[in-house]
Design an enzyme around this catalytic site. Sequence first.
Site, PDB file in Angstrom:
ATOM      1  N   ASP A 134       0.834  -1.202   0.000  1.00 54.64           N
ATOM      2  CA  ASP A 134       0.000   0.000   0.000  1.00 54.64           C
ATOM      3  C   ASP A 134       0.870   1.253   0.000  1.00 54.64           C
ATOM      4  OD1 ASP A 134      -2.320   1.499   0.056  1.00 54.64           O
ATOM      5  OD2 ASP A 134      -3.194   0.394   1.729  1.00 54.64           O
ATOM      6  N   GLU A 190       3.317   5.281  -3.633  1.00 59.48           N
ATOM      7  CA  GLU A 190       3.589   6.410  -4.543  1.00 59.48           C
ATOM      8  C   GLU A 190       4.989   7.035  -4.367  1.00 59.48           C
ATOM      9  OE1 GLU A 190      -0.484   5.445  -4.229  1.00 59.48           O
ATOM     10  OE2 GLU A 190       0.792   6.164  -2.625  1.00 59.48           O
ATOM     11  N   ASP A 206      -7.896   4.556  -3.798  1.00 64.39           N
ATOM     12  CA  ASP A 206      -9.030   4.827  -2.915  1.00 64.39           C
ATOM     13  C   ASP A 206     -10.078   5.684  -3.616  1.00 64.39           C
ATOM     14  OD1 ASP A 206      -7.672   3.391  -1.005  1.00 64.39           O
ATOM     15  OD2 ASP A 206      -6.788   5.146  -0.070  1.00 64.39           O
TER      16      ASP A 206
END
Length: 942
Positions: free
Chosen positions: A546, A549, A623
């Site tokens: 997760d 980035e 998300d």
Amino acid sequence: MKKTILYLLLFSLMAACSKDSYIMENDQVVVTTSGQDANPHTRLTVISDGIIKVEASATREFDTEKSLIATENYKKVDYDVEENDSEVIIKTAKLIVKVSKADGTVSYFDLDNQPIIAEKANGRSFEPITVDNTNGYTLRQQFDSPEDEALYGLGQHQADEINYKGKNEELFQYNTKVSIPFIVSTKKYGILWDNYSLTRFGDPRPYSNINTLKLYNKAEKAGGLTATYHDTKTNNTCIERDEEEIDYENLTTISKFPDCVDFNNAKITWEGYIEGNEEGLHRFLCYYAGYTKLWIDGELQFYKWRTAWNPSVAKFSVNLKPGEKKHIKLEWIPDGGVSYMGLKVLTPVDEENQKDLSFYSEMGQDIRYYFVYGDNMDEVISQYRTITGKAQVMPKWSMGFWQSRERYKTQEELLDVLHEFRDRHIPLDNIVLDWSYWPETKWGSHDFDLNRFPDAKAMVDEVHDNNAQIMISVWPKFYLETEHFKEFDENGWMYRTAIEDSVKDWIGSGYYGSFYDAYSEDARKLFWKQINNKLYTKGFDAWWLDATEPDVLSNASLEYRKDLMNPTALGPSTKYFNAFALMNAKGIYEGQRALENDERVFILTRSGFAGIQKYGAVTWSGDIGTRWEDMKAQISAGINFAMSGLPYWTMDIGGFCVEKRYERAQEGSEDLNEWRELNTRWFQFGAFAPLFRVHGQYPYREIFNIAPEDHPAYKSILKYNKLRYSLMPYIYSLAGWTYTKDYTIMRGLAMDFTDDAKVYNIGDQFMFGPSIMVAPVYEYKARKRDVYLPASKGWYNGNTGQFLEGGQKIIADAPYEDMPMFIKAGSILPFGPEIEYTTQKPADPITLVVYTGDDATFEIYEDEGTNYNYENGAFTEIPLTWSEAEKTLTIGARKGEFEGMLKDRTFRVVFASKANGVSLYDEKADYKEVKYDGTEQKVIME
């Protein structure tokens, strides 16, 4: 002249070569241009007959840094080189490449000397840049691209765009935004831009604040728009003033928000008039969270919602000109918590330049890109994977259904859900343990909170005993006081800015921590060692990586995001901004593959980059919101991601971030009705994504928590779940093809119908493999939708079996429980027996439905399902061929073998025709049974 002869001649004459000639160095063609101050050197490497690596240097030296995305493990290929007065010409078996001696620009032609694409004259630029005492260049390369082409790729973005011809896209990594610097054209070429910094496709300029335009308030007074800050709780307006900017985009700019109104009760409007300083198309970008509406001259441009902490973007365009005002109104309801808003604009450029294909990057040493060319778009993507690495065959269980939520808070919760699936006989292969299973103060420890997860190993074993797999969330994030943080930090492998700036996260009262530096090889090894010791040894099957980035601090400005991951082990974060997820996945993949168990690596990562497919990685769309517009945007996002060369993609079915009205919806309410229908429609779509996965915040996403068994939502969700499993022989064959054929599972219509220009701008339909066209329904209460049937030999309605002619637009029925699906005439669809998990039983018998009307082929791929023996040839292929002229299906001789394969099996053959419609649900009717022992069998249609 053959290159072997050239070597002898050129090396003997090298000293005498003029600056207008070329030399051969290490099997590369180096052209020294006459315009020495501009582009002294262009170097071309022939990777294959259809791949040319191009490097352009602003100096007399080329960058020696190894590419992060290219494998650089290529076979040598023969090619010819010759020159004339103005050009150096390279010829391969597929291409003619011409390099100008004057300026080094490169042009590409087919073997008939017809142009494909060319670098634009004066289309290269090198602007010196220095970051952290590292010198480099801000780079741009423009191409004169064909007028009638369509362009796809660039990764996964959320503005609901499909064809990037003439459009702009900023390439950086962000939650819900995955940037891949690769574009593929309907002209059967692609360009892979090898740069890791902030990149822009199209217009190289950043969007500007709207004060670039002439602004007027509601009373038409020049200077700014009328901004009204209203408190809905007290019904008071605390501020009304003229503002020349709308810039609350990030944590830096949001600090300017007036403190007289609370985000939880705020309603802000900007209203007035805009006027262009020049005539032309002005392109706007609205960065929004909360409920946002925008009108131009009374016409609604969009109405959207995103949760306060996770903004998205909307794009729209307006023709403006001097002397003509257009009314604008922007209404923003933040919807609780610190929220974000921004409105930016790009002023017009010459539309001919706008149509150019252009890549701009903030920092690099050289311009470096790969031109790829093939006979079709599949071959172009195959060439891309020749450069960046093959995709693996994902484990068979991963192609089944995944149940997840944010989050299972205890061991008992997770196991109860698994048992409920099994008790209800709902097919399931994987269950997911999301974040925060650790003690609150121990993020990054990879330890379990023993009050909630008293025996993680026993939990994993129980999942396995119930014929399922379990994936676990792992972040590259570590709290300051954990031993794992200290292990990284003592070696200089932690990003320190968040610590030095005392940045707290959002857990409890907030904790200090940061991310590790995935650009360091040794740091990657340590990361794997830690999760191997703490998690893999407990038996977890897959990794959920997760926030890759990396999202060290959500909603930080781009400049501060660079600071938060600076420096990397390779150099300034400015230069390496986009490749963190690639490096992070590389460490996990290489670590697990170094073990002796030979289990296939499975990684789900929120961000990605070119080449990540070779590390066993799937990317999901982040998300996203629980809105119909978000669902629709995932269709084009998934298509373009797949056409960026990465075959595995998924999304949170139902959306992740939930509108409050759904959280508190009561039985019988319209909100609950809409929630159920939204999830149903999204599930129908998700059943045909490469990976089939439910996830999201409360309300819970399990089928039995969405609706009761007698509700149409429950019935439809179960129906599509079972359909996915019945299609497993088809689906797992597609997964096998991603390795054997470099195949793309989720396919833009332009891939299979390139000659039909009507499909170029269709972003809400796609092919799932070679046979099934999917048309999701993305409007509440819609019971019909427009569908275009591409030009072909015809289509069969997947729900009814009805035959329809190709090349026409239809209004397709879309009852609550069914999504429009169509099977291409000239298809062979293999169906397996009903199963509740992928390993429940062998695929026997297999029903083969032949959708007649055109010739067809299919290859059934099978292997051992969980290991890498297929890389050494341990797999089988059963070729299937339908001859329309002979009305004969040939089940060919089996190729290959593997341990445990079915040597003898049964096929049931069903023929669909105009007179005998066959839907996806009645494939077992009127079949001919064939006993198959691996030798060729023929079945004639009567």
